[in-house]
Write a protein that holds these residues in place. Structure first.
Motif, short mmCIF file in Angstrom:
data_model
loop_
_atom_site.label_atom_id
_atom_site.label_comp_id
_atom_site.label_asym_id
_atom_site.label_seq_id
_atom_site.Cartn_x
_atom_site.Cartn_y
_atom_site.Cartn_z
N GLY A 97 0.83 -1.21 0.00
CA GLY A 97 0.00 0.00 0.00
C GLY A 97 0.86 1.26 0.00
N ARG A 98 0.47 2.24 -0.76
CA ARG A 98 1.21 3.50 -0.83
C ARG A 98 1.31 4.14 0.55
N VAL A 99 2.51 4.64 0.88
CA VAL A 99 2.72 5.24 2.20
C VAL A 99 2.91 6.75 2.14
N GLU A 100 3.23 7.29 0.96
CA GLU A 100 3.42 8.73 0.78
C GLU A 100 2.62 9.19 -0.43
N GLY A 101 2.38 10.49 -0.52
CA GLY A 101 1.66 11.02 -1.66
C GLY A 101 1.14 12.41 -1.37
N LYS A 102 0.58 13.04 -2.42
CA LYS A 102 0.04 14.38 -2.28
C LYS A 102 -1.32 14.34 -1.61
N ALA A 103 -1.56 15.34 -0.77
CA ALA A 103 -2.86 15.46 -0.11
C ALA A 103 -3.90 15.99 -1.08
N SER A 104 -5.15 15.58 -0.89
CA SER A 104 -6.28 16.11 -1.65
C SER A 104 -7.47 16.21 -0.71
N ASP A 105 -8.56 16.77 -1.19
CA ASP A 105 -9.74 16.89 -0.34
C ASP A 105 -10.23 15.53 0.13
N ASN A 106 -10.18 14.53 -0.75
CA ASN A 106 -10.66 13.20 -0.38
C ASN A 106 -9.62 12.36 0.34
N THR A 107 -8.33 12.70 0.14
CA THR A 107 -7.26 11.94 0.79
C THR A 107 -6.31 12.92 1.50
N PRO A 108 -6.77 13.51 2.60
CA PRO A 108 -5.98 14.58 3.24
C PRO A 108 -4.72 14.10 3.94
N LEU A 109 -4.68 12.82 4.35
CA LEU A 109 -3.52 12.28 5.05
C LEU A 109 -3.02 11.02 4.37
N GLN A 110 -1.72 10.80 4.46
CA GLN A 110 -1.12 9.58 3.96
C GLN A 110 -0.63 8.74 5.15
N PRO A 111 -0.39 7.45 4.94
CA PRO A 111 0.05 6.61 6.06
C PRO A 111 1.22 7.17 6.85
N ILE A 112 2.20 7.75 6.17
CA ILE A 112 3.35 8.25 6.92
C ILE A 112 2.97 9.41 7.84
#
Length: 282
Positions: free
Chosen positions: A186-201
């Motif tokens: 599963g992806r642990v880092e990435g850009k924030a968006s309205d629907n995905t504001p937080l990433q696992p890290i």
């Protein structure tokens, strides 16, 4: 849900069940010769419909037939391709091992991922429209439903694959009632968006459930340096989590129906997962 005529409910549930019909998503066909098919002998399998506010969330459920007493439960979180045949097969494998396995269709409000022929369009038209908050709430609903339908509320685990692997990490920071979680590539880092504001890290230090992360050393979409940052970040959590990297495997190494399948990594990963569950009382 307000009272509805019986004919309407049958039609509605028939429509929802169609999204869980046997078969692989169009985007992954033709399937590889390595595809594993787990039969349903000795099992009870099929769709279930879980009330979530004013909608019914469809899920694929597999459990040992004629089981006595409440069962340890595993919530299975789908790949990007939805609850297609591979995810259903994983549920049957878990049921053969004695678990109540439930795979909810977490995209059902946004669309049917099985009908898309390419990943880019699927990502744009369905996946990016699924809010993390909606998913967390739906998974809470699955945990509650399982406890009321033969599952042991004191023995609940969760595992997720690809898209579901990212969700698995997030859920570990959301619901402390679970005993163990396993995140497959599963992806642990990435850009924030309205629907995905937080990433696992971002939530690694707040994990409330011990997580086992399973990753491929040759994954072109999840760089190893990010996995290593996650490995460091989870050390700040009070829960004992760990990450295993299979150096020769790429992304989707457990997906036996695709060319990405890496038999040795998949078999060892499955053993690691079941041992992780047992170690934490599931």
């Amino acid at each position: 849900m307000p009272d509805q005529p019986t004919s309407f409910l049958h039609e509605r549930r028939g429509f929802l069940a169609a999204a869980l019909a046997t078969g692989f998503a169009l985007a992954v066909r033709p399937v590889a010769a390595s595809t594993i098919v787990t039969d349903s002998d000795g099992l009870e399998v099929g769709p279930a419909f879980i009330e979530r506010g004013d909608v019914e969330l469809p899920a694929y459920v597999a459990r040992p037939a004629n089981a006595s007493g409440p069962l340890p439960t595993v919530i299975v979180v789908q790949e990007i391709f939805g609850v297609h045949e591979h995810i259903q097969d994983l549920c049957r494998r878990l049921a053969k091992a004695g678990y109540l396995a439930i795979a909810p269709d977490l995209y059902f409000r946004q669309g049917d991922p099985r009908k898309y022929t390419d990943i880019e369009t699927l990502q744009r038209e369905v996946v990016t429209k699924v809010p993390d908050a909606q998913v967390m709430g739906d998974l809470d609903g699955m945990v509650a439903w399982a406890a009321a339908h033969g599952g042991d509320p004191a023995r609940v685990a969760l595992t997720g694959f690809c898209w579901g692997g990212r969700i698995a990490w997030l859920y570990a920071a959301h619901n402390p009632a679970l005993k163990a979680i396993v995140a497959w590539y599963g992806r642990v880092e990435g850009k924030a968006s309205d629907n995905t504001p937080l990433q696992p890290i971002d939530v690694a230090a707040q994990l409330k459930v011990p997580v086992l992360g399973l990753y491929g050393g040759k994954d072109q979409g999840i760089p190893l340096d990010g996995v290593e940052r996650m490995r460091v970040a989870i050390k700040r959590s009070a829960r004992p989590s760990r990450i295993v990297v299979y150096e020769d495997a790429g992304h989707g190494f457990n997906a036996d129906y695709r060319p990405s399948y890496h038999r040795a990594a998949a078999q060892d990963g499955w053993l690691e997962m079941t041992q992780w569950f047992k170690r934490h009382g599931v």
